[in-house]
Design a protein around this motif. Structure first.
Motif, PDB file in Angstrom:
ATOM      1  N   CYS A 102       4.282  88.526  91.994  1.00 42.97           N
ATOM      2  CA  CYS A 102       5.361  88.354  91.047  1.00 42.97           C
ATOM      3  C   CYS A 102       5.404  89.570  90.131  1.00 42.97           C
ATOM      4  CB  CYS A 102       5.131  87.078  90.236  1.00 42.97           C
ATOM      5  SG  CYS A 102       6.356  86.734  88.964  1.00 42.97           S
ATOM      6  N   ALA A 103       6.600  90.033  89.793  1.00 38.60           N
ATOM      7  CA  ALA A 103       6.745  91.224  88.970  1.00 38.60           C
ATOM      8  C   ALA A 103       7.904  91.069  88.005  1.00 38.60           C
ATOM      9  CB  ALA A 103       6.955  92.460  89.850  1.00 38.60           C
ATOM     10  N   ALA A 104       7.810  91.771  86.873  1.00 37.16           N
ATOM     11  CA  ALA A 104       8.830  91.724  85.836  1.00 37.16           C
ATOM     12  C   ALA A 104       9.353  93.119  85.546  1.00 37.16           C
ATOM     13  CB  ALA A 104       8.274  91.101  84.556  1.00 37.16           C
ATOM     14  N   ASP A 105      10.664  93.239  85.503  1.00 36.90           N
ATOM     15  CA  ASP A 105      11.345  94.459  85.075  1.00 36.90           C
ATOM     16  C   ASP A 105      11.845  94.205  83.668  1.00 36.90           C
ATOM     17  OD1 ASP A 105      12.949  96.664  84.621  1.00 36.90           O
ATOM     18  OD2 ASP A 105      14.316  96.281  86.287  1.00 36.90           O
ATOM     19  N   THR A 106      11.226  94.833  82.688  1.00 35.24           N
ATOM     20  CA  THR A 106      11.556  94.573  81.292  1.00 35.24           C
ATOM     21  C   THR A 106      12.714  95.419  80.776  1.00 35.24           C
ATOM     22  OG1 THR A 106       9.912  96.150  80.479  1.00 35.24           O
ATOM     23  CG2 THR A 106       9.201  93.870  80.820  1.00 35.24           C
ATOM     24  N   THR A 107      13.251  96.305  81.597  1.00 33.12           N
ATOM     25  CA  THR A 107      14.405  97.095  81.206  1.00 33.12           C
ATOM     26  C   THR A 107      15.643  96.207  81.151  1.00 33.12           C
ATOM     27  OG1 THR A 107      13.500  99.091  82.238  1.00 33.12           O
ATOM     28  CG2 THR A 107      15.858  99.071  81.766  1.00 33.12           C
ATOM     29  N   ILE A 108      16.366  96.281  80.046  1.00 30.31           N
ATOM     30  CA  ILE A 108      17.577  95.487  79.906  1.00 30.31           C
ATOM     31  C   ILE A 108      18.688  96.205  80.664  1.00 30.31           C
ATOM     32  CG2 ILE A 108      19.236  94.469  78.316  1.00 30.31           C
ATOM     33  CD1 ILE A 108      17.052  94.404  76.216  1.00 30.31           C
ATOM     34  N   THR A 109      18.960  95.711  81.846  1.00 31.97           N
ATOM     35  CA  THR A 109      19.933  96.326  82.729  1.00 31.97           C
ATOM     36  C   THR A 109      20.528  95.267  83.628  1.00 31.97           C
ATOM     37  OG1 THR A 109      20.247  97.997  84.475  1.00 31.97           O
ATOM     38  CG2 THR A 109      18.119  96.880  84.394  1.00 31.97           C
ATOM     39  N   THR A 110      21.707  95.545  84.123  1.00 31.27           N
ATOM     40  CA  THR A 110      22.340  94.657  85.090  1.00 31.27           C
ATOM     41  C   THR A 110      22.060  95.082  86.520  1.00 31.27           C
ATOM     42  OG1 THR A 110      24.415  95.919  84.960  1.00 31.27           O
ATOM     43  CG2 THR A 110      24.188  94.019  83.505  1.00 31.27           C
ATOM     44  N   GLY A 111      21.246  96.143  86.691  1.00 28.32           N
ATOM     45  CA  GLY A 111      20.904  96.601  88.011  1.00 28.32           C
ATOM     46  C   GLY A 111      20.039  95.603  88.751  1.00 28.32           C
ATOM     47  N   GLN A 112      20.029  95.737  90.063  1.00 26.93           N
ATOM     48  CA  GLN A 112      19.240  94.874  90.928  1.00 26.93           C
ATOM     49  C   GLN A 112      18.317  95.758  91.749  1.00 26.93           C
ATOM     50  OE1 GLN A 112      22.177  92.595  93.128  1.00 26.93           O
ATOM     51  NE2 GLN A 112      22.484  91.163  91.431  1.00 26.93           N
ATOM     52  N   SER A 113      17.185  96.116  91.154  1.00 25.81           N
ATOM     53  CA  SER A 113      16.281  97.056  91.783  1.00 25.81           C
ATOM     54  C   SER A 113      15.407  96.377  92.824  1.00 25.81           C
ATOM     55  CB  SER A 113      15.398  97.742  90.749  1.00 25.81           C
ATOM     56  OG  SER A 113      14.495  98.625  91.382  1.00 25.81           O
ATOM     57  N   MET A 114      15.235  97.055  93.956  1.00 27.35           N
ATOM     58  CA  MET A 114      14.317  96.626  94.990  1.00 27.35           C
ATOM     59  C   MET A 114      13.098  97.539  95.076  1.00 27.35           C
ATOM     60  SD  MET A 114      16.969  95.560  98.037  1.00 27.35           S
ATOM     61  CE  MET A 114      18.336  94.425  97.715  1.00 27.35           C
ATOM     62  N   SER A 115      12.933  98.420  94.104  1.00 27.73           N
ATOM     63  CA  SER A 115      11.834  99.376  94.080  1.00 27.73           C
ATOM     64  C   SER A 115      10.717  98.882  93.179  1.00 27.73           C
ATOM     65  CB  SER A 115      12.327 100.735  93.607  1.00 27.73           C
ATOM     66  OG  SER A 115      11.239 101.625  93.430  1.00 27.73           O
ATOM     67  N   HIS A 116       9.489  98.929  93.686  1.00 27.67           N
ATOM     68  CA  HIS A 116       8.351  98.491  92.883  1.00 27.67           C
ATOM     69  C   HIS A 116       8.135  99.370  91.656  1.00 27.67           C
ATOM     70  CE1 HIS A 116       6.389 101.530  95.496  1.00 27.67           C
ATOM     71  NE2 HIS A 116       5.614 101.721  94.439  1.00 27.67           N
ATOM     72  N   ASP A 117       8.632 100.614  91.707  1.00 21.77           N
ATOM     73  CA  ASP A 117       8.474 101.529  90.586  1.00 21.77           C
ATOM     74  C   ASP A 117       9.238 101.076  89.348  1.00 21.77           C
ATOM     75  OD1 ASP A 117       8.526 104.447  92.748  1.00 21.77           O
ATOM     76  OD2 ASP A 117       6.825 103.294  91.987  1.00 21.77           O
ATOM     77  N   ASP A 118      10.229 100.226  89.522  1.00 22.35           N
ATOM     78  CA  ASP A 118      11.051  99.785  88.404  1.00 22.35           C
ATOM     79  C   ASP A 118      10.524  98.526  87.736  1.00 22.35           C
ATOM     80  OD1 ASP A 118      12.885 101.896  88.606  1.00 22.35           O
ATOM     81  OD2 ASP A 118      14.048 100.840  90.133  1.00 22.35           O
ATOM     82  N   TYR A 119       9.440  97.986  88.237  1.00 18.99           N
ATOM     83  CA  TYR A 119       8.857  96.782  87.661  1.00 18.99           C
ATOM     84  C   TYR A 119       7.608  97.139  86.869  1.00 18.99           C
ATOM     85  CZ  TYR A 119      12.215  94.155  90.356  1.00 18.99           C
ATOM     86  OH  TYR A 119      13.394  93.646  90.862  1.00 18.99           O
ATOM     87  N   ASP A 120       7.509  96.590  85.687  1.00 20.74           N
ATOM     88  CA  ASP A 120       6.518  97.022  84.705  1.00 20.74           C
ATOM     89  C   ASP A 120       5.246  96.187  84.686  1.00 20.74           C
ATOM     90  OD1 ASP A 120       8.444  98.977  83.463  1.00 20.74           O
ATOM     91  OD2 ASP A 120       9.499  97.107  82.951  1.00 20.74           O
ATOM     92  N   TYR A 121       5.347  94.925  85.035  1.00 23.34           N
ATOM     93  CA  TYR A 121       4.218  94.013  84.966  1.00 23.34           C
ATOM     94  C   TYR A 121       4.085  93.255  86.265  1.00 23.34           C
ATOM     95  CZ  TYR A 121       4.445  95.054  79.997  1.00 23.34           C
ATOM     96  OH  TYR A 121       4.469  95.706  78.785  1.00 23.34           O
ATOM     97  N   TRP A 122       2.829  92.991  86.632  1.00 24.78           N
ATOM     98  CA  TRP A 122       2.526  92.385  87.917  1.00 24.78           C
ATOM     99  C   TRP A 122       1.492  91.285  87.786  1.00 24.78           C
ATOM    100  CZ3 TRP A 122       4.946  94.087  92.412  1.00 24.78           C
ATOM    101  CH2 TRP A 122       5.705  95.259  92.264  1.00 24.78           C
ATOM    102  N   GLY A 123       1.637  90.261  88.601  1.00 23.63           N
ATOM    103  CA  GLY A 123       0.612  89.245  88.709  1.00 23.63           C
ATOM    104  C   GLY A 123      -0.503  89.686  89.632  1.00 23.63           C
ATOM    105  N   GLN A 124      -1.483  88.820  89.795  1.00 23.80           N
ATOM    106  CA  GLN A 124      -2.661  89.151  90.598  1.00 23.80           C
ATOM    107  C   GLN A 124      -2.438  88.951  92.090  1.00 23.80           C
ATOM    108  OE1 GLN A 124      -2.198  86.239  89.166  1.00 23.80           O
ATOM    109  NE2 GLN A 124      -2.794  84.754  90.739  1.00 23.80           N
ATOM    110  N   GLY A 125      -1.387  88.256  92.460  1.00 22.72           N
ATOM    111  CA  GLY A 125      -1.072  88.017  93.849  1.00 22.72           C
ATOM    112  C   GLY A 125      -1.590  86.688  94.355  1.00 22.72           C
ATOM    113  N   THR A 126      -0.895  86.132  95.330  1.00 22.41           N
ATOM    114  CA  THR A 126      -1.324  84.908  95.989  1.00 22.41           C
ATOM    115  C   THR A 126      -1.137  85.078  97.491  1.00 22.41           C
ATOM    116  OG1 THR A 126      -1.073  82.486  96.034  1.00 22.41           O
ATOM    117  CG2 THR A 126       0.940  83.771  95.744  1.00 22.41           C
ATOM    118  N   GLN A 127      -2.144  84.672  98.254  1.00 20.83           N
ATOM    119  CA  GLN A 127      -2.141  84.885  99.694  1.00 20.83           C
ATOM    120  C   GLN A 127      -1.293  83.842 100.401  1.00 20.83           C
ATOM    121  OE1 GLN A 127      -3.846  87.348 101.699  1.00 20.83           O
ATOM    122  NE2 GLN A 127      -2.494  86.455 103.263  1.00 20.83           N
TER     123      GLN A 127
END
Length: 126
Positions: free
Chosen positions: A96-121
């Motif tokens: 799970c990831a969060a993009d904290t930039t206030i934008t109406t864009g719909q990014s599919m790039s991991h570089d645009d997401y600022d925070y990440w969870g630990q992951g679930t298998q």
């Protein structure tokens, strides 16, 4: 800071379903575009699904469109990924990831997401 915690992963037979949950901290959750990414061994992290902060508009990778559904409950700081008709190629660690930039864009790039969870298998068996 934003903390994200995923849950709901596990082992499932091909054709089955799982529902992943992501619990987020922070008062500004409603302003974040949220996304789900996945990474399988030996492969790069790839976008799976996202949902915008304005209008809660979902968007998906072509590989999961029609099978997965992303949703959010802003009042509970939760985002979900309903995964149906699972295939063996869906096997991966899901983040799970969060993009904290206030934008109406719909990014599919991991570089645009600022925070990440630990992951679930998620493991899908044949």
């Amino acid at each position: 800071q934003v903390q994200l915690v995923e849950s709901g992963g596990g082992l499932v037979q091909a054709g089955g379903s799982l529902r992943l949950s992501c619990a987020a901290s922070g008062r500004a959750f409603r302003l974040y575009t949220m996304g789900w990414f996945r990474q399988a061994p030996g492969k790069e992290r790839e976008f799976v699904a996202g949902i915008s902060w304005i209008g809660s508009t979902p968007f998906y990778s072509d590989s999961v469109k029609g099978r997965f559904t992303i949703s959010r409950e802003n009042g509970k700081n939760m985002v979900y990924l309903q995964m149906n008709s699972l295939k063996t190629e869906d096997t991966a660690v899901y983040y799970c990831a969060a993009d904290t930039t206030i934008t109406t864009g719909q990014s599919m790039s991991h570089d645009d997401y600022d925070y990440w969870g630990q992951g679930t298998q998620v493991t899908v068996s044949s």
